[in-house]
Design a protein around this motif. Structure first.
Motif, PDB file in Angstrom:
ATOM      1  N   GLY A   1      -6.871   3.987   2.316  1.00  0.00           N
ATOM      2  CA  GLY A   1      -5.504   3.618   2.642  1.00  0.00           C
ATOM      3  C   GLY A   1      -5.232   2.202   2.181  1.00  0.00           C
ATOM      4  O   GLY A   1      -5.974   1.649   1.367  1.00  0.00           O
ATOM      5  N   TRP A   2      -4.170   1.626   2.704  1.00  0.00           N
ATOM      6  CA  TRP A   2      -3.847   0.236   2.383  1.00  0.00           C
ATOM      7  C   TRP A   2      -3.721  -0.546   3.694  1.00  0.00           C
ATOM      8  O   TRP A   2      -3.546   0.029   4.762  1.00  0.00           O
ATOM      9  N   ARG A   3      -3.810  -1.861   3.591  1.00  0.00           N
ATOM     10  CA  ARG A   3      -3.703  -2.693   4.781  1.00  0.00           C
ATOM     11  C   ARG A   3      -2.228  -2.930   5.093  1.00  0.00           C
ATOM     12  O   ARG A   3      -1.472  -3.454   4.275  1.00  0.00           O
ATOM     13  N   GLY A   4      -1.803  -2.540   6.289  1.00  0.00           N
ATOM     14  CA  GLY A   4      -0.432  -2.771   6.703  1.00  0.00           C
ATOM     15  C   GLY A   4      -0.205  -4.229   7.066  1.00  0.00           C
ATOM     16  O   GLY A   4      -1.149  -5.017   7.203  1.00  0.00           O
ATOM     17  N   LYS A   5       1.045  -4.588   7.253  1.00  0.00           N
ATOM     18  CA  LYS A   5       1.362  -5.973   7.595  1.00  0.00           C
ATOM     19  C   LYS A   5       0.888  -6.353   8.991  1.00  0.00           C
ATOM     20  O   LYS A   5       0.792  -7.532   9.326  1.00  0.00           O
ATOM     21  N   HIS A   6       0.565  -5.335   9.809  1.00  0.00           N
ATOM     22  CA  HIS A   6      -0.042  -5.585  11.124  1.00  0.00           C
ATOM     23  C   HIS A   6      -1.560  -5.717  11.017  1.00  0.00           C
ATOM     24  O   HIS A   6      -2.228  -5.869  12.047  1.00  0.00           O
ATOM     25  N   THR A   7      -2.097  -5.611   9.819  1.00  0.00           N
ATOM     26  CA  THR A   7      -3.524  -5.739   9.435  1.00  0.00           C
ATOM     27  C   THR A   7      -4.317  -4.458   9.652  1.00  0.00           C
ATOM     28  O   THR A   7      -5.495  -4.407   9.297  1.00  0.00           O
ATOM     29  N   LEU A   8      -3.733  -3.406  10.224  1.00  0.00           N
ATOM     30  CA  LEU A   8      -4.443  -2.141  10.385  1.00  0.00           C
ATOM     31  C   LEU A   8      -4.412  -1.355   9.077  1.00  0.00           C
ATOM     32  O   LEU A   8      -3.574  -1.589   8.211  1.00  0.00           O
ATOM     33  N   LEU A   9      -5.336  -0.403   8.947  1.00  0.00           N
ATOM     34  CA  LEU A   9      -5.341   0.454   7.771  1.00  0.00           C
ATOM     35  C   LEU A   9      -4.251   1.507   7.910  1.00  0.00           C
ATOM     36  O   LEU A   9      -4.177   2.211   8.911  1.00  0.00           O
TER      37      LEU A   9
ATOM     38  N   ASP B   1      -0.106  -0.220  -2.034  1.00  0.00           N
ATOM     39  CA  ASP B   1       0.533  -0.584  -0.776  1.00  0.00           C
ATOM     40  C   ASP B   1       1.894   0.100  -0.716  1.00  0.00           C
ATOM     41  O   ASP B   1       2.666   0.049  -1.671  1.00  0.00           O
ATOM     42  N   HIS B   2       2.187   0.742   0.431  1.00  0.00           N
ATOM     43  CA  HIS B   2       3.463   1.433   0.569  1.00  0.00           C
ATOM     44  C   HIS B   2       4.263   0.931   1.768  1.00  0.00           C
ATOM     45  O   HIS B   2       5.036   1.682   2.371  1.00  0.00           O
TER      46      HIS B   2
END
Length: 372
Positions: free
Chosen positions: A170-178, A205-206
């Motif tokens: 996956g990608w790292r979200g802006k909350h830092t979770l995957l 990143d989406h």
């Protein structure tokens, strides 16, 4: 646990001494992982890259709060070879956990109930994932012979989100979770190994221009995209912090007594989340339990009812402290007053202080009595 054969693997040999079929082995490994219930298995290089500098900067800013182990074990996070000599590859897995039960938004809207982060409603994920990872490693060992490896599930200094990202999970979200196209309601686990398995490609990143997770954080702990100040995070305050909570942050917790899911609940990708593994079915009615009932638990009750739960590790003192804050944030009902009054003489000074604070909060909400 370090496994047999670490650093001196017995490599599979094809007929005539040909090179091992690493791509074929990787494909079989992923199929075995799915048979064990993992939603996805991916492979990446055991390289930290720029994430190491970001970790050091985060520590230098003191954003880890009282989690001294983060600084103490930073060298192990930065150098995977200190955990498994000769490590080349990280096998990352993803296991969904979103449980069936009371709707989280309904629990958050009812101040008489205690909100527990969805990940902690069922069985302790550490054991579930490690056991399945060990079975996956055993299957691999049966196929090729001894090799060097170690399995992890939030159980050692591992930069698991970074490795999951690098492997293409996956990608790292802006909350830092995957984040994945199925959201973020999942646990991660890893196998460090010295096998030269082929790496999977990273994914894009989406998140785009979305800032919902940043905007909704109750304590403004997401200080910038991809940056969390743990000292303000409700998960840190209710789980990791030992002692008194900062008074200015207490009213912001609402009825959250163990962790916080707000940044996930608002994420558009979580609309596509899948129901989690049955192991994470809610226990003890924790998906919608009354605060007054939880506050009435004795320590023996807590230890018995939280057996096999990740909540057990915070102990009764933090549990009651968190519930006291939640009661103080709610309405001044007789039920709330009685629950707090029963803990005025608690054995813990920290609990007593938070109970006193909560009672003062309720007093402010009590309408005056009597005539003019």
């Amino acid at each position: 646990m370090q496994q047999t054969g670490a650093g001196t693997p017995a490599r599979p040999a094809a007929a005539g001494g040909a090179a091992p079929d690493w791509p074929g082995l990787a494909a079989r490994l992923k199929a075995w992982g799915r048979e064990l219930g993992f939603a996805e298995v991916a492979i990446g290089r055991a390289e930290i890259g720029e994430a190491g500098q970001r970790l050091l900067a985060w520590l230098d800013q003191g954003r880890h709060g009282s989690m001294d182990y983060m600084a103490k074990h930073a060298p192990l996070r930065l150098d995977p070879g200190q955990l498994v000599p000769g490590v080349q590859t990280v096998i990352s897995v993803r296991l969904p956990y979103l449980p069936r039960g009371a709707e989280p938004e309904q629990v958050l809207a009812d101040p008489a109930l205690g909100y527990v982060s969805r990940y902690a409603l069922g069985r302790d994920y550490h054991k579930v994932i490690r056991n399945r990872l060990q079975k996956l490693a055993d299957r691999l060992q049966a196929e090729i012979g001894d090799f060097g490896y170690r399995v992890f599930s939030d159980s050692a200094p591992v930069m698991e989100v970074e490795f999951a990202r690098k492997s293409g999970l996956g990608w790292r979200g802006k909350h830092t979770l995957l984040l994945t196209r199925e959201g973020s309601w999942h646990f991660l686990g890893e196998i460090y190994t010295d096998l030269p398995l082929p790496a999977d490609a990273e994914v894009s990143d989406h998140c785009g221009a979305c800032t919902r997770c940043i905007d909704i954080c109750p304590t403004r702990a997401i200080v910038a995209p991809y940056q969390v100040d743990a000292r303000r995070c409700i998960s840190y305050l209710t789980i990791e912090l030992d002692g008194a909570m900062p008074e200015e942050l207490r009213p912001l917790l609402g009825n959250r007594i163990y962790g916080c899911d707000d940044c996930q609940l608002c994420c558009p990708w979580n609309r596509f989340g899948q129901m989690g593994d049955p192991e994470f079915t809610p226990r003890q009615g924790l998906d919608a339990a009354r605060l007054s009932a939880l506050m009435a638990w004795s320590e023996a009750d807590f230890l018995e009812r939280m057996a096999g739960s990740p909540i057990r590790r915070i102990g009764i003192k933090r549990w009651r402290r968190n519930i006291a804050v939640a009661l103080g944030n709610g309405p001044a009902t007789e039920e709330a007053r009685a629950a707090l009054a029963a803990r005025r003489e608690d054995d813990s000074a920290v609990v007593r202080e938070h109970v006193a604070w909560a009672e003062r909060q309720l007093e402010k909400k009590t309408p005056p009595t009597g005539g003019v």
